[in-house]
Design an enzyme around this catalytic site. Structure first.
Site, PDB file in Angstrom:
ATOM      1  N   GLU A  33       0.859  -1.201   0.000  1.00 29.10           N
ATOM      2  CA  GLU A  33       0.000   0.000   0.000  1.00 29.10           C
ATOM      3  C   GLU A  33       0.891   1.245   0.000  1.00 29.10           C
ATOM      4  O   GLU A  33       1.800   1.361   0.805  1.00 29.10           O
ATOM      5  CB  GLU A  33      -0.933  -0.002   1.223  1.00 29.10           C
ATOM      6  CG  GLU A  33      -1.725   1.278   1.440  1.00 29.10           C
ATOM      7  CD  GLU A  33      -2.533   1.743   0.226  1.00 29.10           C
ATOM      8  OE1 GLU A  33      -3.371   0.968  -0.274  1.00 29.10           O
ATOM      9  OE2 GLU A  33      -2.309   2.893  -0.236  1.00 29.10           O
ATOM     10  N   THR A 144      -5.641  -1.623  -7.383  1.00 28.99           N
ATOM     11  CA  THR A 144      -5.162  -0.250  -7.182  1.00 28.99           C
ATOM     12  C   THR A 144      -6.268   0.802  -7.247  1.00 28.99           C
ATOM     13  O   THR A 144      -5.994   1.999  -7.117  1.00 28.99           O
ATOM     14  CB  THR A 144      -4.061   0.081  -8.214  1.00 28.99           C
ATOM     15  OG1 THR A 144      -4.536  -0.293  -9.516  1.00 28.99           O
ATOM     16  CG2 THR A 144      -2.790  -0.696  -7.914  1.00 28.99           C
ATOM     17  N   VAL A 238     -22.159  21.335 -18.145  1.00 28.39           N
ATOM     18  CA  VAL A 238     -21.187  22.287 -17.596  1.00 28.39           C
ATOM     19  C   VAL A 238     -20.085  22.531 -18.633  1.00 28.39           C
ATOM     20  O   VAL A 238     -19.556  21.606 -19.238  1.00 28.39           O
ATOM     21  CB  VAL A 238     -20.601  21.739 -16.275  1.00 28.39           C
ATOM     22  CG1 VAL A 238     -19.399  22.567 -15.834  1.00 28.39           C
ATOM     23  CG2 VAL A 238     -21.668  21.725 -15.195  1.00 28.39           C
ATOM     24  N   HIS A 445     -43.931  -7.344  12.350  1.00 32.22           N
ATOM     25  CA  HIS A 445     -44.729  -6.121  12.387  1.00 32.22           C
ATOM     26  C   HIS A 445     -44.466  -5.387  13.691  1.00 32.22           C
ATOM     27  O   HIS A 445     -44.422  -6.025  14.743  1.00 32.22           O
ATOM     28  CB  HIS A 445     -46.220  -6.467  12.296  1.00 32.22           C
ATOM     29  CG  HIS A 445     -47.103  -5.266  12.460  1.00 32.22           C
ATOM     30  ND1 HIS A 445     -47.285  -4.346  11.458  1.00 32.22           N
ATOM     31  CD2 HIS A 445     -47.815  -4.819  13.527  1.00 32.22           C
ATOM     32  CE1 HIS A 445     -48.088  -3.383  11.888  1.00 32.22           C
ATOM     33  NE2 HIS A 445     -48.423  -3.635  13.148  1.00 32.22           N
TER      34      HIS A 445
HETATM   35  P1  FAD Z   1      -9.496   1.457  -3.481  1.00 29.89           P
HETATM   36  O1  FAD Z   1     -10.351   1.459  -2.291  1.00 29.89           O
HETATM   37  O2  FAD Z   1      -9.443   2.696  -4.304  1.00 29.89           O
HETATM   38  O3  FAD Z   1      -8.038   1.070  -2.989  1.00 29.89           O
HETATM   39  C1  FAD Z   1      -6.941   1.062  -3.846  1.00 29.89           C
HETATM   40  C2  FAD Z   1      -5.688   1.198  -3.022  1.00 29.89           C
HETATM   41  O4  FAD Z   1      -4.559   0.927  -3.846  1.00 29.89           O
HETATM   42  C3  FAD Z   1      -5.465   2.608  -2.478  1.00 29.89           C
HETATM   43  O5  FAD Z   1      -5.256   2.558  -1.091  1.00 29.89           O
HETATM   44  C4  FAD Z   1      -4.217   3.100  -3.209  1.00 29.89           C
HETATM   45  O6  FAD Z   1      -3.418   3.953  -2.433  1.00 29.89           O
HETATM   46  C5  FAD Z   1      -3.509   1.789  -3.501  1.00 29.89           C
HETATM   47  N1  FAD Z   1      -2.587   1.858  -4.637  1.00 29.89           N
HETATM   48  C6  FAD Z   1      -2.834   2.313  -5.889  1.00 29.89           C
HETATM   49  N2  FAD Z   1      -1.754   2.174  -6.679  1.00 29.89           N
HETATM   50  C7  FAD Z   1      -0.787   1.612  -5.905  1.00 29.89           C
HETATM   51  C8  FAD Z   1       0.557   1.209  -6.150  1.00 29.89           C
HETATM   52  N3  FAD Z   1       1.101   1.319  -7.354  1.00 29.89           N
HETATM   53  N4  FAD Z   1       1.267   0.704  -5.113  1.00 29.89           N
HETATM   54  C9  FAD Z   1       0.718   0.555  -3.886  1.00 29.89           C
HETATM   55  N5  FAD Z   1      -0.559   0.895  -3.607  1.00 29.89           N
HETATM   56  C10 FAD Z   1      -1.304   1.411  -4.610  1.00 29.89           C
HETATM   57  N6  FAD Z   1     -18.794   2.231  -2.319  1.00 29.89           N
HETATM   58  C11 FAD Z   1     -19.759   1.550  -1.676  1.00 29.89           C
HETATM   59  O7  FAD Z   1     -19.942   0.356  -1.945  1.00 29.89           O
HETATM   60  N7  FAD Z   1     -20.541   2.136  -0.723  1.00 29.89           N
HETATM   61  C12 FAD Z   1     -20.384   3.443  -0.390  1.00 29.89           C
HETATM   62  O8  FAD Z   1     -21.106   3.950   0.467  1.00 29.89           O
HETATM   63  C13 FAD Z   1     -19.386   4.191  -1.054  1.00 29.89           C
HETATM   64  N8  FAD Z   1     -19.194   5.486  -0.746  1.00 29.89           N
HETATM   65  C14 FAD Z   1     -18.197   6.184  -1.375  1.00 29.89           C
HETATM   66  C15 FAD Z   1     -18.041   7.527  -1.060  1.00 29.89           C
HETATM   67  C16 FAD Z   1     -17.066   8.269  -1.697  1.00 29.89           C
HETATM   68  C17 FAD Z   1     -16.903   9.731  -1.340  1.00 29.89           C
HETATM   69  C18 FAD Z   1     -16.212   7.655  -2.641  1.00 29.89           C
HETATM   70  C19 FAD Z   1     -15.121   8.436  -3.302  1.00 29.89           C
HETATM   71  C20 FAD Z   1     -16.359   6.314  -2.960  1.00 29.89           C
HETATM   72  C21 FAD Z   1     -17.362   5.567  -2.335  1.00 29.89           C
HETATM   73  N9  FAD Z   1     -17.584   4.225  -2.643  1.00 29.89           N
HETATM   74  C22 FAD Z   1     -18.579   3.536  -2.026  1.00 29.89           C
HETATM   75  C23 FAD Z   1     -16.765   3.527  -3.636  1.00 29.89           C
HETATM   76  C24 FAD Z   1     -15.693   2.668  -2.953  1.00 29.89           C
HETATM   77  O9  FAD Z   1     -14.909   3.492  -2.126  1.00 29.89           O
HETATM   78  C25 FAD Z   1     -14.824   1.976  -3.989  1.00 29.89           C
HETATM   79  O10 FAD Z   1     -15.642   1.257  -4.888  1.00 29.89           O
HETATM   80  C26 FAD Z   1     -13.859   1.010  -3.322  1.00 29.89           C
HETATM   81  O11 FAD Z   1     -13.010   1.690  -2.428  1.00 29.89           O
HETATM   82  C27 FAD Z   1     -13.006   0.294  -4.375  1.00 29.89           C
HETATM   83  O12 FAD Z   1     -12.139  -0.569  -3.735  1.00 29.89           O
HETATM   84  P2  FAD Z   1     -10.755  -1.018  -4.385  1.00 29.89           P
HETATM   85  O13 FAD Z   1     -10.154  -1.971  -3.425  1.00 29.89           O
HETATM   86  O14 FAD Z   1     -10.977  -1.471  -5.776  1.00 29.89           O
HETATM   87  O15 FAD Z   1      -9.875   0.296  -4.503  1.00 29.89           O
HETATM   88  P1  NAI Z   2     -21.604   8.792 -10.703  1.00 27.75           P
HETATM   89  O1  NAI Z   2     -21.275   8.066 -11.938  1.00 27.75           O
HETATM   90  O2  NAI Z   2     -22.493   8.192  -9.692  1.00 27.75           O
HETATM   91  O3  NAI Z   2     -22.272  10.187 -11.070  1.00 27.75           O
HETATM   92  C1  NAI Z   2     -21.655  11.117 -11.909  1.00 27.75           C
HETATM   93  C2  NAI Z   2     -22.706  12.058 -12.426  1.00 27.75           C
HETATM   94  O4  NAI Z   2     -22.082  13.134 -13.088  1.00 27.75           O
HETATM   95  C3  NAI Z   2     -23.650  11.384 -13.432  1.00 27.75           C
HETATM   96  O5  NAI Z   2     -24.971  11.632 -13.058  1.00 27.75           O
HETATM   97  C4  NAI Z   2     -23.267  12.052 -14.727  1.00 27.75           C
HETATM   98  O6  NAI Z   2     -24.320  12.124 -15.652  1.00 27.75           O
HETATM   99  C5  NAI Z   2     -22.828  13.434 -14.251  1.00 27.75           C
HETATM  100  N1  NAI Z   2     -22.005  14.165 -15.209  1.00 27.75           N
HETATM  101  C6  NAI Z   2     -21.042  13.667 -16.008  1.00 27.75           C
HETATM  102  N2  NAI Z   2     -20.537  14.666 -16.784  1.00 27.75           N
HETATM  103  C7  NAI Z   2     -21.176  15.812 -16.432  1.00 27.75           C
HETATM  104  C8  NAI Z   2     -21.115  17.158 -16.889  1.00 27.75           C
HETATM  105  N3  NAI Z   2     -20.280  17.530 -17.839  1.00 27.75           N
HETATM  106  N4  NAI Z   2     -21.918  18.074 -16.304  1.00 27.75           N
HETATM  107  C9  NAI Z   2     -22.788  17.697 -15.339  1.00 27.75           C
HETATM  108  N5  NAI Z   2     -22.898  16.432 -14.881  1.00 27.75           N
HETATM  109  C10 NAI Z   2     -22.111  15.495 -15.423  1.00 27.75           C
HETATM  110  O7  NAI Z   2     -20.187   9.198 -10.073  1.00 27.75           O
HETATM  111  P2  NAI Z   2     -19.808   9.833  -8.668  1.00 27.75           P
HETATM  112  O8  NAI Z   2     -20.987  10.382  -7.978  1.00 27.75           O
HETATM  113  O9  NAI Z   2     -18.660  10.728  -8.937  1.00 27.75           O
HETATM  114  O10 NAI Z   2     -19.297   8.573  -7.873  1.00 27.75           O
HETATM  115  C11 NAI Z   2     -18.155   7.825  -8.341  1.00 27.75           C
HETATM  116  C12 NAI Z   2     -18.256   6.387  -7.961  1.00 27.75           C
HETATM  117  O11 NAI Z   2     -18.149   6.222  -6.570  1.00 27.75           O
HETATM  118  C13 NAI Z   2     -19.562   5.788  -8.398  1.00 27.75           C
HETATM  119  O12 NAI Z   2     -19.308   4.904  -9.469  1.00 27.75           O
HETATM  120  C14 NAI Z   2     -20.074   5.034  -7.222  1.00 27.75           C
HETATM  121  O13 NAI Z   2     -20.242   3.687  -7.514  1.00 27.75           O
HETATM  122  C15 NAI Z   2     -19.038   5.212  -6.124  1.00 27.75           C
HETATM  123  N6  NAI Z   2     -19.746   5.687  -4.931  1.00 27.75           N
HETATM  124  C16 NAI Z   2     -20.680   4.873  -4.361  1.00 27.75           C
HETATM  125  C17 NAI Z   2     -21.443   5.303  -3.309  1.00 27.75           C
HETATM  126  C18 NAI Z   2     -22.466   4.400  -2.757  1.00 27.75           C
HETATM  127  O14 NAI Z   2     -22.442   3.208  -3.031  1.00 27.75           O
HETATM  128  N7  NAI Z   2     -23.383   4.896  -1.938  1.00 27.75           N
HETATM  129  C19 NAI Z   2     -21.269   6.627  -2.724  1.00 27.75           C
HETATM  130  C20 NAI Z   2     -20.285   7.420  -3.414  1.00 27.75           C
HETATM  131  C21 NAI Z   2     -19.561   6.939  -4.463  1.00 27.75           C
END
Ligand code: FAD
Ligand code: NAI
Length: 467
Positions: A33, A144, A238, A445
């Site tokens: 990591e 990653t 946008v 319920h």
């Molecule tokens: P990541 O969690 O992105 O982990 C990848 C790791 O690899 C990182 O720690 C990075 O530092 C490391 N890494 C990368 N390259 C290298 C390298 N070359 N060497 C060593 N380490 C490296 N998903 C949900 O299911 N529910 C949610 O509620 C949800 N909420 C979210 C809210 C936000 C604001 C965001 C941004 C995402 C959210 N997601 C949610 C999405 C979720 O976080 C991701 O789908 C998930 O973390 C993906 O897991 P991953 O293991 O593939 O990668």
């Molecule tokens: P998203 O794909 O959910 O939403 C992006 C939005 O931006 C879409 O509605 C798209 O139409 C819009 N968009 C794209 N281009 C645009 C433009 N030029 N102008 C205006 N709008 C535009 O992606 P988001 O919200 O960034 O989340 C990223 C990923 O993180 C998602 O794939 C999601 O799976 C994961 N995530 C999951 C959560 C959960 O499970 N509750 C919470 C937060 C993130």
């Protein structure tokens, strides 16, 4: 030189789960990591901190707006934003520490630093202080993850034009927050700041919110969040975002191609995420990412190079923590000679606004596009005793089922605790239940889950009891 059976690059939910399962299956396992804490996007700047802020801001909203109706007098409700932010940081710290403990417990070697392939069995790791080490490994799992992406004309300066990462740790609650993108991040973090008093304007390119989820959920969520004070500008493309004197101006074109200007003190760019493979040395082992930067894999999640697998956000599919986790387990078990399976259609999607929205299986638009012979049933939360008791009467459950066989094809809901209720829908889909099966099962319920039973009764002969 360190030698391992399996080395995992990236400690997010994909990577750390894969590491634990590999270790459980008897492999000598290393986890690399680049950041100082484990847990990846999910634990550090994703799922966990966003849910911590969603919870705190919901308490604030309830105390400020809804306590009175419950007969609770609470005068002078005040926001202590630094404390709220600190609680979120504490939750993150404890959760990340938990992963460290799990690594130790499972005797997984954690290596801190950026990994890059030298060849298919050799990985160089460079730590933040520049120290270098080499890992020799029989197999590799690339996990990653992903990073926020942007759109042409919008450059995130990470101060005023920000990604979700900065939005989780702002110094102050914005007065006016512009959100580009009405997807999951835009709505979740937008609603956090709307609850804390910000004027939130969501600018969305498409003619709907939360693409990917059933359209009926998008409409209901928009209606409810509008009631909570958020403003939506859908079908707005946008064009640019600029900063001057700590103010952000966003320019967009509406449906009629007229220019519309939005002004705020912050602009959150939430237009999706991009797979992250920077400086991973993929070219040295003959792996070429696709146009979206993702690593191509076969049905076993193995790349073009035998013995090298990829999982989670860095490969195609939903960018969800639980999808990454399933893939981590799948690859570990495949490598151990087992025959695991993942049913991607049974991976639920959840939006953690209040009320929550969740769905699994086919959406109605997908079934229509395939000319599928389906039927539907629904039930509104307002007809539910439990929902009235808590005054959470917004929302509904919708079930889609095969018109001939009655097999459940999709379940979609908006309402209190939808994120937890969707688990029943996942079980139904995974076991290929019919709507009749669920309709005949006893649901305690009064619970929100009764809405699922009632929707099933509606789908099977329009016989829901409480409508
Ligand atoms: P990541 O969690 O992105 O982990 C990848 C790791 O690899 C990182 O720690 C990075 O530092 C490391 N890494 C990368 N390259 C290298 C390298 N070359 N060497 C060593 N380490 C490296 N998903 C949900 O299911 N529910 C949610 O509620 C949800 N909420 C979210 C809210 C936000 C604001 C965001 C941004 C995402 C959210 N997601 C949610 C999405 C979720 O976080 C991701 O789908 C998930 O973390 C993906 O897991 P991953 O293991 O593939 O990668
Ligand atoms: P998203 O794909 O959910 O939403 C992006 C939005 O931006 C879409 O509605 C798209 O139409 C819009 N968009 C794209 N281009 C645009 C433009 N030029 N102008 C205006 N709008 C535009 O992606 P988001 O919200 O960034 O989340 C990223 C990923 O993180 C998602 O794939 C999601 O799976 C994961 N995530 C999951 C959560 C959960 O499970 N509750 C919470 C937060 C993130």
């Amino acid at each position: 030189m360190n030698k391992f059976d399996t080395t995992i690059i990236g400690s997010g939910p994909g990577g750390y789960v894969a590491a634990i399962r590999c270790a459980q299956l008897g492999m000598k396992t290393a986890l690399i990591e680049r950041y100082s804490t484990l847990g990846g996007t999910c634990l550090n700047v994703g799922c966990i901190p966003s849910k911590a802020l969603l919870d705190s801001s919901e308490h604030f909203e309830n105390a400020s707006k809804h306590f009175e109706a419950h007969g609770i007098k609470a005068e002078k409700i005040e926001l202590d934003w630094p404390r709220m932010r600190q609680r979120k940081d504490d939750v993150v710290e404890q959760t990340c520490a938990g992963i460290e403990y799990l690594m130790k417990k499972n005797k997984i070697t954690v290596i801190n630093g950026h990994a890059s392939f030298k060849d298919k069995e050799t990985i160089d790791v460079v730590a933040v202080d520049g120290t270098q080490q080499t890992v020799n490994t029989e197999r590799v799992i690339i996990a990653t993850g992903s990073k926020p992406s942007s759109i042409p004309g919008v450059v995130c300066d990470k101060k005023r034009i920000i990604t979700s990462t900065e939005a989780l740790s702002l110094e102050n609650v914005p007065e006016k927050l512009i959100v580009i993108g009405g997807g999951v991040i835009g709505l979740e973090l937008g609603s956090v700041y709307a609850r804390l008093g910000a004027e939130v304007q969501v600018v969305e390119f498409l003619d709907r919110l939360i693409p990917g989820m059933d359209f009926s959920l998008a409409k209901e969520v928009q209606r409810i969040l509008k009631k909570q004070g958020m403003k939506f500008f859908i079908s707005h493309a946008v064009q640019s975002a600029t900063v001057s004197a700590n103010k952000v101006k966003v320019s967009a074109l509406n449906k009629k191609c007229e220019e519309v200007e939005f002004n705020g003190d912050y602009c959150l760019v939430a237009v999706g995420r991009r797979a992250y493979t920077n400086k991973l040395g993929l070219e040295k082992i003959g792996i070429t990412p696709d146009k979206q930067g993702r690593i191509p894999v076969n049905e076993n999640l193995e790349t073009a190079v035998p013995g090298i697998y990829a999982i989670g956000d860095v490969v195609a599919g939903a960018m969800l923590a639980h999808k990454a986790e399933e893939e981590g387990t799948f690859v570990a078990e495949t490598m151990a000679g087992q025959k695991p399976h993942i049913n991607y259609k049974a991976i639920p999607g959840v939006l953690y606004t209040w009320p929550e929205a969740a769905g699994v299986g086919f959406t109605e638009d997908e079934l229509k596009a395939e000319n599928y012979n389906y039927k539907s049933g629904s039930f509104p939360f307002k007809a539910l005793g439990r929902a009235r008791a808590s005054m959470d009467t917004d929302g509904f459950v919708k079930v889609l089922a095969d018109k001939e066989t009655d097999e459940i094809l999709g379940i979609h809901l908006v309402g209190a605790r939808a994120a937890d209720l969707i688990a029943e829908a996942v079980v139904a889909l995974e076991y290929r239940a019919s709507a009749e099966d669920i309709a005949r099962m006893s649901h305690a319920h009064p619970t929100y889950a009764e809405a699922i039973k009632e929707a099933m009764l509606d789908a099977t002969g329009k016989r829901s009891i409480h409508m």
